[in-house]
Design an enzyme around this catalytic site. Structure first.
Site, short mmCIF file in Angstrom:
data_model
loop_
_atom_site.label_atom_id
_atom_site.label_comp_id
_atom_site.label_asym_id
_atom_site.label_seq_id
_atom_site.Cartn_x
_atom_site.Cartn_y
_atom_site.Cartn_z
N LYS A 160 0.83 -1.21 0.00
CA LYS A 160 0.00 0.00 0.00
C LYS A 160 0.86 1.25 0.00
O LYS A 160 0.56 2.24 -0.67
CB LYS A 160 -0.92 0.03 1.23
CG LYS A 160 -2.16 -0.81 1.06
CD LYS A 160 -3.18 -0.08 0.21
CE LYS A 160 -4.39 -0.98 -0.02
NZ LYS A 160 -5.22 -0.54 -1.10
N LYS A 196 -6.24 -15.02 -12.87
CA LYS A 196 -7.24 -14.93 -11.82
C LYS A 196 -8.14 -13.72 -12.03
O LYS A 196 -7.67 -12.64 -12.35
CB LYS A 196 -6.51 -14.80 -10.47
CG LYS A 196 -7.45 -14.87 -9.29
CD LYS A 196 -6.68 -14.88 -7.98
CE LYS A 196 -7.63 -14.79 -6.82
NZ LYS A 196 -7.47 -13.60 -6.01
N LYS A 231 -10.82 -7.74 -9.01
CA LYS A 231 -11.26 -6.38 -9.25
C LYS A 231 -10.07 -5.49 -9.61
O LYS A 231 -10.11 -4.71 -10.55
CB LYS A 231 -11.96 -5.85 -8.01
CG LYS A 231 -12.74 -4.60 -8.33
CD LYS A 231 -13.53 -4.10 -7.17
CE LYS A 231 -14.19 -2.81 -7.61
NZ LYS A 231 -14.54 -1.93 -6.54
#
Ligand code: TRP
Length: 331
Positions: A111, A195, A198
């Site tokens: 992040k 895969k 989102k």
């Protein structure tokens, strides 16, 4: 009965991968476990959503999970920010969470790299809040994907640390419940990347319109086609077949399978069929999502009942923890 806790980030829009993975398993688990499913709206604040996005997303996720079959009669479904007890436990756990271990967490490092302009303390202590979510209900099992295993390991560390520090057995050590084998159908993306996700940008969401589904499927990556009988399928082609296997009738799958084997397959036809079968599959779910999302009275009843049940369980744990730590009320 084992206690299960799982949180869902409130970013909205479940996709087919979520449906055939986690969601189907949640629905099974609610039959024979005491389950708490919640929408992690506090966690979503690390990326600074606008106030209206925050609310819309929470509502959408709630409607989507209910539409998929998470049953408020069988499990406790609630919104994280309705349960302030979680935040008190979060504060208490923070006192025994160390800067070094938090900084070493992979999700924090990822992040921090993704949003270098916003490396806030909430990101750093994300695993502590997640531990509070889990420990507040004394969970035994936490269904998580592979990417959350390290965060769960930290919850176990915090649980053990607390128990050892006060010489108590307050918190069970929560085990990961990883779906695999026949319980876990891994749904591929349409871009050949393996895969459906989102963040990978290759997903078909349950709420997606038929037009958009057709467009996405028709754009799916393929190859030049088989040139020899009985060729093994390359990954991009296998992906189309895997999707077909979950949404299409068996004879449809074997028709295209045979066409692949004898080299008569036309990918355009296969994609057209696949798009229609995905639409047939998602249509009733999409209709239910829309219906539930409109029914504010129902959503408010579900959220209120869920909050009550979750707070009842949470406040019991919190009272116990406060006493152990040494808080005594003067009144
Ligand atoms: N971190 C999880 C995710 O991003 C969501 C989450 C928050 C969670 N709190 C949790 C999952 C507690 C399981 C248990 O997917």
């Amino acid at each position: 009965m084992p206690i299960v806790v799982s949180g869902i980030r409130s970013t909205g829009n479940l996709h087919l991968g979520n449906y055939f993975g986690a969601v189907k398993n949640f629905i099974k688990m609610q039959e024979d476990h005491q389950t708490f499913f919640f929408i992690a709206d506090f966690h979503s604040l690390t990326t600074h959503p606008t106030p209206s996005d925050l609310h819309t997303n929470v509502k959408q996720v709630l409607a989507e999970y209910l539409a998929c079959g998470i049953d408020p009669e069988k499990s406790t479904i609630f919104i994280q920010s309705d349960v302030p007890e979680i935040l008190e436990l979060y504060l208490l756990l923070n006192m025994n969470a160390y800067l070094g271990e938090l900084e070493r967490t992979t999700s924090f490092k990822d992040k921090a790299r993704q949003q270098p302009e916003n490396v806030n303390a909430g990101l750093l202590t994300y695993p502590v809040l997640m531990a509070a979510d889990i420990l507040i209900h004394k969970a035994n099992l936490v269904p998580v994907g592979k990417d959350q295993e390290q965060n769960l390991e930290m919850a176990r560390t915090f649980a053990r640390r607390f128990n050892r520090m006060y010489n108590v057995e307050t918190f069970p050590i929560p085990q990961a419940y990883i779906f695999e084998g026949k319980d876990m159908v891994k749904i591929p993306g349409l871009d050949g990347s393996g895969k459906m996700g989102k963040s990978e940008g290759n997903a078909i969401s349950l709420a997606e319109s038929p037009a958009s589904i057709r467009k996405k499927v028709m754009r799916a990556v393929t190859d030049a086609g088989p040139t020899e009988m009985h060729q093994t399928k390359p990954e991009v082609i296998q992906n189309l077949f895997t999707l077909m296997e979950v949404v299409s009738a068996p004879d449809v799958v074997s028709h295209f399978d045979n066409a692949y084997i004898d080299c008569s397959i036309r990918y355009g036809d296969m994609k057209k069929q696949l798009a229609e079968d995905i639409i047939n599959f998602t249509n009733p779910i999409r209709a239910r999502i829309e219906e539930i999302a409109k029914d504010n009275a129902y959503l408010s009843k579900v959220a209120k009942n869920g909050a009550e049940k979750a707070r009842e369980s949470a406040s019991k744990t919190l009272e116990e923890v406060r006493k152990i730590i040494g808080f005594r009320r003067f009144y």
